[in-house]
Design an enzyme around this catalytic site. Structure first.
Site, PDB file in Angstrom:
ATOM      1  N   SER A 124     -36.408  21.377  91.214  1.00 37.56           N
ATOM      2  CA  SER A 124     -35.085  21.166  91.805  1.00 37.56           C
ATOM      3  C   SER A 124     -34.450  19.902  91.251  1.00 37.56           C
ATOM      4  CB  SER A 124     -35.245  21.026  93.320  1.00 37.56           C
ATOM      5  OG  SER A 124     -34.089  20.475  93.905  1.00 37.56           O
ATOM      6  N   TYR A 148     -39.668  16.755 100.868  1.00 43.73           N
ATOM      7  CA  TYR A 148     -39.458  18.004 100.117  1.00 43.73           C
ATOM      8  C   TYR A 148     -39.316  17.689  98.623  1.00 43.73           C
ATOM      9  CZ  TYR A 148     -36.531  21.417  97.746  1.00 43.73           C
ATOM     10  OH  TYR A 148     -35.998  22.252  96.796  1.00 43.73           O
ATOM     11  N   LYS A 152     -41.736  18.533  95.096  1.00 47.23           N
ATOM     12  CA  LYS A 152     -41.302  19.101  93.810  1.00 47.23           C
ATOM     13  C   LYS A 152     -41.763  18.205  92.661  1.00 47.23           C
ATOM     14  CE  LYS A 152     -39.144  22.849  95.115  1.00 47.23           C
ATOM     15  NZ  LYS A 152     -39.811  24.148  94.876  1.00 47.23           N
TER      16      LYS A 152
HETATM   17  N1  UFG Z   1     -21.921  20.352 103.034  1.00 48.57           N
HETATM   18  C1  UFG Z   1     -20.930  20.280 104.007  1.00 48.57           C
HETATM   19  N2  UFG Z   1     -21.119  20.990 105.149  1.00 48.57           N
HETATM   20  C2  UFG Z   1     -22.207  21.775 105.373  1.00 48.57           C
HETATM   21  C3  UFG Z   1     -23.197  21.838 104.375  1.00 48.57           C
HETATM   22  C4  UFG Z   1     -23.023  21.104 103.221  1.00 48.57           C
HETATM   23  O1  UFG Z   1     -19.922  19.582 103.839  1.00 48.57           O
HETATM   24  O2  UFG Z   1     -22.312  22.388 106.440  1.00 48.57           O
HETATM   25  C5  UFG Z   1     -21.722  19.604 101.766  1.00 48.57           C
HETATM   26  C6  UFG Z   1     -22.779  18.568 101.490  1.00 48.57           C
HETATM   27  O3  UFG Z   1     -22.449  17.340 102.083  1.00 48.57           O
HETATM   28  C7  UFG Z   1     -22.772  18.545  99.957  1.00 48.57           C
HETATM   29  C8  UFG Z   1     -22.420  19.976  99.560  1.00 48.57           C
HETATM   30  O4  UFG Z   1     -21.822  20.553 100.718  1.00 48.57           O
HETATM   31  O5  UFG Z   1     -21.745  17.687  99.501  1.00 48.57           O
HETATM   32  C9  UFG Z   1     -23.623  20.810  99.184  1.00 48.57           C
HETATM   33  O6  UFG Z   1     -24.594  20.738 100.231  1.00 48.57           O
HETATM   34  P1  UFG Z   1     -25.857  21.722 100.267  1.00 48.57           P
HETATM   35  O7  UFG Z   1     -26.620  21.388 101.505  1.00 48.57           O
HETATM   36  O8  UFG Z   1     -25.420  23.130 100.077  1.00 48.57           O
HETATM   37  O9  UFG Z   1     -26.658  21.331  98.966  1.00 48.57           O
HETATM   38  P2  UFG Z   1     -27.310  19.933  98.566  1.00 48.57           P
HETATM   39  O10 UFG Z   1     -26.701  19.560  97.261  1.00 48.57           O
HETATM   40  O11 UFG Z   1     -27.278  18.937  99.633  1.00 48.57           O
HETATM   41  O12 UFG Z   1     -28.833  20.387  98.464  1.00 48.57           O
HETATM   42  C10 UFG Z   1     -29.279  21.130  97.388  1.00 48.57           C
HETATM   43  C11 UFG Z   1     -30.482  21.986  97.776  1.00 48.57           C
HETATM   44  C12 UFG Z   1     -31.656  21.128  98.128  1.00 48.57           C
HETATM   45  C13 UFG Z   1     -31.902  20.103  97.091  1.00 48.57           C
HETATM   46  C14 UFG Z   1     -30.638  19.328  96.822  1.00 48.57           C
HETATM   47  C15 UFG Z   1     -30.764  18.289  95.760  1.00 48.57           C
HETATM   48  O13 UFG Z   1     -30.168  22.806  98.863  1.00 48.57           O
HETATM   49  O14 UFG Z   1     -32.799  21.955  98.223  1.00 48.57           O
HETATM   50  O15 UFG Z   1     -29.626  20.230  96.419  1.00 48.57           O
HETATM   51  O16 UFG Z   1     -31.009  18.891  94.535  1.00 48.57           O
HETATM   52  F1  UFG Z   1     -32.857  19.235  97.492  1.00 48.57           F
END
Ligand code: UFG
Length: 337
Positions: A124, A148, A152
């Site tokens: 990841s 987590y 990885k």
């Molecule tokens: N976000 C919102 N509201 C929500 C969910 C997310 O505004 O309800 C925003 C987050 O703040 C972020 C973006 O949407 O800016 C993406 O968030 P995600 O949770 O979809 O994805 P992340 O980038 O936080 O996480 C992903 C993977 C993880 C991994 C991470 C870092 O889901 O497994 O990338 O690589 F660890």
């Protein structure tokens, strides 16, 4: 070629299974179905017209895994199995370390016993920690912000060390950016348990009426519209990256090689909301909320290494990702339940 998919009934595993079957591979799935539905197996058959062998086992159960290897002539493994919720990993670190490391260690031991020398690992972008510069390249420093992520990174290290000891072993580490979308059939897709942690499943659950509105986690980041920017990639493009990784290994690669799987393009939370609304002709109510702990402003990939060495590129754009995510959710309002 017969390929074992650990965690093959999950979101990325099931899409990879379909692409493998459509390209002439034979597939064996090992999954404990803790975080996946058994209905996935029928859906895969509906899409491909082909069957897979399924072992409902825990990959950390050595005897069960030995039995699988003794019954199936496995030539390569794609290792998806593992816990994947960032917040849960902070609350239950030992559970995460135990499960996510035990599965890999057991797998490596059993692969060695059965002389299986090819493995692709589901890593990841989280291993880059808080990026100092973007886009991220494979050689950039790694660090993590939660258990987590550390599982990885530790798994990457374990697999790398294994190739130092065994010169016949081939390892490809694929660092995924943000997979969204679903198979165009609408038969398989992401089906999270409970309240979704990730952006796209939250949006699709708002669209289908299961949640009232999206909370946008912060609009004061140093990005064009103030909301977080990520490198979203269609899950079918991601799945095809695994086929390219297998081809790379089959072409004689030995040792460990790391590839980013992303598009190289970043989109903000509001870009996603607007594009989802436009292509699906739906309103997504949202409210700006506090930043989520641990989030960073911008995470994007430099995918050039995978483009060149794996001969892989992402073909789907954001419109496709938003359309296919919605197609899956509207046909399956409760996921697989
Ligand atoms: N976000 C919102 N509201 C929500 C969910 C997310 O505004 O309800 C925003 C987050 O703040 C972020 C973006 O949407 O800016 C993406 O968030 P995600 O949770 O979809 O994805 P992340 O980038 O936080 O996480 C992903 C993977 C993880 C991994 C991470 C870092 O889901 O497994 O990338 O690589 F660890």
């Amino acid at each position: 070629m017969k390929v074992l998919l650990t965690g093959g009934a999950g979101y990325i595993g099931s899409h990879t299974c379909v692409e493998l079957l459509n390209n002439g591979y034979e597939v064996v799935i090992a999954d404990n179905f803790d975080n996946a539905s058994e209905k996935v197996i029928d859906r895969i058959k509906q899409i491909t017209g082909k069957t897979v062998d399924v072992y409902k086992i825990d990959v950390a159960d050595k005897e069960a895994l030995r039995e699988l290897f003794s019954q199936c002539d496995i030539e390569a493994v794609i290792h998806f199995a593992g816990y994947k919720a960032v917040g849960e990993s902070v609350a239950k670190p030992t559970m995460y370390y135990r499960n996510n490391l035990d599965t890999t260690l057991t797998l490596l031991e059993v692969m060695s016993e059965f002389n299986v020398k090819k493995i692709v690992f589901s890593s990841s972008a989280t291993v880059y920690g808080v990026p100092k510069v973007v886009p991220l390249k494979e050689g950039m420093p790694t660090s993590c912000t939660n258990p987590y992520g550390w599982t990885k990174l530790f798994n990457e290290q374990i697999l790398t060390d294994a190739t130092v000891a065994d010169k016949e072993l081939s390892v490809v580490l694929l660092r995924y950016f943000n997979p969204i979308g679903a198979h165009k059939s609408g038969l398989i897709g992401e089906s999270p348990n409970g309240v979704p942690n990730n952006l796209m499943p939250y949006i699709t659950q708002v669209a289908v009426g299961k949640r009232e509105k999206l909370g946008v986690f912060g609009d004061d980041y140093d990005t064009p519209d103030g909301t977080g920017v990520r490198d979203y990639i269609h899950v079918v493009d991601l799945a095809n990256g695994h086929l390219k990784a297998l081809e790379y290994i089959n072409n004689g690669h030995k040792g460990t090689e790391i590839f980013n799987l992303g598009t190289g393009t970043g989109y903000s939370v509001l870009d996603i909301v607007k594009t989802f609304s436009k292509v699906n002709d739906l309103e997504i109510p949202y409210a700006i909320m506090e930043r989520r702990a641990g989030d960073v402003a911008i995470v994007t990939a430099d995918p050039e290494k995978a483009n060149k060495q794996l001969n892989w590129t992402a073909n789907f754009g954001l419109d496709d990702m938003c359309r296919d995510s919605w197609n899956w959710q509207k046909n399956n309002p409760n996921g697989y339940d």
